[in-house]
Motif scaffolding. Structure first.
Motif: not given
Length: 212
Positions: A2-5, A25-29, A70-71
């Motif tokens: 996963l893409y994670i910020t 947990i902040r996912l990107s996008g 998120g995102g």
């Protein structure tokens, strides 16, 4: 993967869980562009991290409450696998999502907080109102209100779909734009069972502080 910020521990600033220690947990996008978005930095930032690595970081932060946000977290294919891994770890899992992705992409054993977009966001046309029928009593629906027209749209939607009978309904103002007293008055006048919230983290720290 996963893409994670970012992954960090703070106090939960929103929802009925407000005030509790929480790992975020902040996912990107994101596939929306809300006019008032306060996490634009997550659109293109972040690193690709395995779910196993994410879980290890969560363990190190040692917190029973975890939010996947998120995102737009549901825009990444493996978000459901991450949520399930956190549930298997024994965590209480919140999932913060817009109203435009299928909420059943993640387990209904998590607490899904669905943000339906009001007109001032300029994203109302993206709401998938079919999600309302998928809500459980554990879930929450959030409306971010910028003006009276937003409130009237939200009120109509709540009444039409009987959302307050399904789960908790939460409203907050666009931070620094609408007077909180105005929203409080509108809620009281409506007679609806709506919980007003204030973004606690923005009061403790500052509006632009990341990682809190």
């Amino acid at each position: 993967m996963l893409y994670i910020t970012e992954i960090y521990k703070s106090l939960q600033g929103e929802s009925t869980w407000s005030g509790l220690p929480c790992t975020f947990i902040r996912l990107s996008g994101c596939n929306l562009r809300c006019s008032w978005c306060d996490t634009e930095y997550s659109f293109s930032s972040g690193d690709q991290i395995s779910i196993e690595n994410i879980i290890e970081q969560v363990k190190d932060l040692d917190c029973d409450l975890v939010e996947v946000t998120g995102g737009e977290p549901l825009a990444q294919d493996d978000a459901g696998l991450l949520v399930q891994a956190l549930l298997d770890l024994g965590k209480t899992v919140l999932v913060e999502t817009g109203g435009h992705m299928d909420i059943d992409l993640v387990s209904n054993q998590s607490f899904r907080i669905m943000d339906l977009k009001c007109p001032a966001s300029k994203m109302t046309h993206r709401n998938d109102l079919n999600n309302i029928a998928k809500l459980t009593s554990k879930d929450e629906v959030k409306f971010v209100i910028q003006n009276k027209d937003d409130f009237l749209w939200a009120e109509k939607t709540i009444r039409e779909y009987k959302i307050e009978k399904k789960c908790n309904v939460i409203m907050s103002t666009v931070f620094g734009v609408m007077c909180r007293k105005e929203l409080a008055t509108l809620i009281l006048q409506s007679g609806l069972n709506i919980r007003m919230q204030i973004q606690l983290h923005k009061l403790i720290w500052s509006e632009d502080t990341q990682g809190v």
